[in-house]
Design a protein around this motif. Sequence first.
Motif, short mmCIF file in Angstrom:
data_model
loop_
_atom_site.label_atom_id
_atom_site.label_comp_id
_atom_site.label_asym_id
_atom_site.label_seq_id
_atom_site.Cartn_x
_atom_site.Cartn_y
_atom_site.Cartn_z
N ASP A 3 41.81 97.69 58.37
CA ASP A 3 42.16 97.79 57.05
C ASP A 3 41.25 97.13 56.17
O ASP A 3 40.44 96.19 56.39
N CYS A 4 41.33 97.25 54.92
CA CYS A 4 40.38 96.76 54.15
C CYS A 4 41.31 96.27 52.62
O CYS A 4 42.12 96.93 52.16
N LEU A 5 41.24 95.20 52.06
CA LEU A 5 42.11 94.33 51.26
C LEU A 5 41.38 94.74 49.98
O LEU A 5 40.02 94.40 49.85
N GLY A 6 41.96 94.96 48.81
CA GLY A 6 41.21 94.79 47.58
C GLY A 6 41.95 93.76 46.76
O GLY A 6 43.48 93.63 46.54
N ASP A 65 49.81 95.84 59.81
CA ASP A 65 49.73 95.79 61.37
C ASP A 65 48.60 96.13 61.95
O ASP A 65 48.53 96.29 63.21
N GLY A 66 47.23 95.88 61.31
CA GLY A 66 45.95 95.79 62.07
C GLY A 66 45.11 94.78 61.51
O GLY A 66 45.75 93.95 60.76
N CYS A 67 44.09 94.72 61.79
CA CYS A 67 43.21 93.54 61.33
C CYS A 67 42.34 93.90 60.17
O CYS A 67 42.25 95.06 59.83
N ILE A 68 42.20 92.97 59.28
CA ILE A 68 41.55 93.15 58.03
C ILE A 68 39.86 93.16 58.37
O ILE A 68 39.51 92.28 59.01
N GLY A 69 39.27 94.27 58.12
CA GLY A 69 38.07 94.45 58.24
C GLY A 69 36.98 94.00 57.24
O GLY A 69 35.83 93.71 57.27
N ALA A 70 37.41 93.93 56.10
CA ALA A 70 36.59 93.56 54.93
C ALA A 70 37.43 93.42 53.49
O ALA A 70 38.69 93.72 53.71
N LEU A 102 38.38 84.59 57.25
CA LEU A 102 38.41 85.59 58.54
C LEU A 102 37.15 86.18 58.91
O LEU A 102 37.23 87.05 59.88
N LYS A 103 36.36 85.56 58.58
CA LYS A 103 34.83 85.90 58.88
C LYS A 103 34.41 87.29 58.88
O LYS A 103 33.98 88.05 59.96
N ILE A 104 34.96 88.06 57.68
CA ILE A 104 34.51 89.34 57.41
C ILE A 104 33.66 89.59 56.09
O ILE A 104 33.85 88.72 55.35
N PRO A 105 33.15 90.86 56.00
CA PRO A 105 32.49 91.16 54.78
C PRO A 105 33.05 91.07 53.61
O PRO A 105 34.46 91.39 53.42
N LEU A 106 32.43 90.63 52.37
CA LEU A 106 33.21 90.65 51.12
C LEU A 106 32.21 91.49 50.10
O LEU A 106 30.97 91.24 50.14
N PHE A 107 33.06 92.39 49.73
CA PHE A 107 32.14 93.19 48.71
C PHE A 107 32.75 93.12 47.25
O PHE A 107 33.76 93.10 46.98
N TYR A 108 31.64 93.02 46.18
CA TYR A 108 31.92 92.89 44.88
C TYR A 108 31.87 94.33 44.08
O TYR A 108 30.74 95.10 44.33
N LEU A 301 39.55 100.79 48.40
CA LEU A 301 39.04 102.02 48.84
C LEU A 301 37.62 102.00 48.90
O LEU A 301 36.97 102.51 49.84
N LEU A 302 36.81 101.40 47.99
CA LEU A 302 35.43 101.13 47.79
C LEU A 302 35.19 100.13 48.98
O LEU A 302 33.71 100.53 49.51
N ALA A 303 35.98 99.35 49.30
CA ALA A 303 35.57 98.28 50.16
C ALA A 303 35.46 99.07 51.55
O ALA A 303 34.56 98.96 52.56
N SER A 304 36.30 100.09 51.70
CA SER A 304 36.62 100.67 53.04
C SER A 304 35.13 101.68 53.21
O SER A 304 34.47 101.83 54.12
#
Length: 314
Positions: A3-6, A65-70, A102-108, A301-304
């Motif tokens: 999953d990707c959070l925005g 219900d999944g892990c956040i990937g970015a 979460l030690k995951i990538p962050l995109f701007y 969506l862009l993060a994904s």
Amino acid sequence: MPDCLGIDTSNYTTSAALYCKQGILQRKKLLPVREGALGLRQSDAVFHHVQQLPELVEALLKESDGCIGAVGVSSRPRDQAGSYMPCFTVGTGVARSLAAALKIPLFYFSHQAGHIAAALYSAGCMEWVERPFLAFHVSGGTTEAVRVTPDPEGILRADIAATSLDLKAGQAIDRVGGLLGLPFPSGRAMEALALASKAEFRPRASMKGGNCSLSGVQNQCEKLLREGAPKEDVALYCLLSVHAALDAMAAALTEKHPGLPILFAGGVSGCSILRERLSRKYQAKFAEPDFSSDNAAGVALLASLRLNHIMGNE
């Protein structure tokens, strides 16, 4: 894919979204604006985002219900040098903290790029990310058209092709809405009022090349009110004036860039009066109403897309 959070903290909406296997889940909340006011000071917007964003993110993450990937976040209004608004610092601060924890990538990304991505998704045009196209961003803070070109890293590159030289469409609508006693922001109430009108207007756009001017709309609407025109007729005249400007901009751009498809994004573009006329004339695609107003869906969506590119190259 994970999953990707925005996250998006724009001038009038706090929002968070999750791009996951169920599609896009959204949580958003308008910033409170005092009755009769035509906006918020940035300091007040920042305060309200600080109050609202944590509860929206908490509610959204409970649905994952999944892990956040970015994490993706809107860090600026547009992809132009010097583009900045303090309210976006709230979102970037929360996004940085979440990504670090979460030690995951962050995109701007820019707020505008998020609008365009959300419109592509809801209009069923995601294949456009692989080709050039024209996109209109029509809102309270922006009224411009950009030429979007594909980027191999999953980033939408937008170059300004036409713009409003003074008032933005949403500003014009909100100012006339204030004259009519409508709540702020006035877009939906203005549309409902205009749809009750039986009047016929053909306002002319004020143009300089492919750029428009909307500063005269309020004066014309004030004149109609002084002459005793019903409120619904004034509302229709206002929206048709915005349509005339967008129509003239689109005509100039299609002549300059023949063959490029057109997409409309931003809260003002959710108006059915604009949508019906422009989609018929230019076969333009529009964001669905829930994806046209300010939202974090496009940022998620862009993060994904960005994460997919990185994982595909590993």
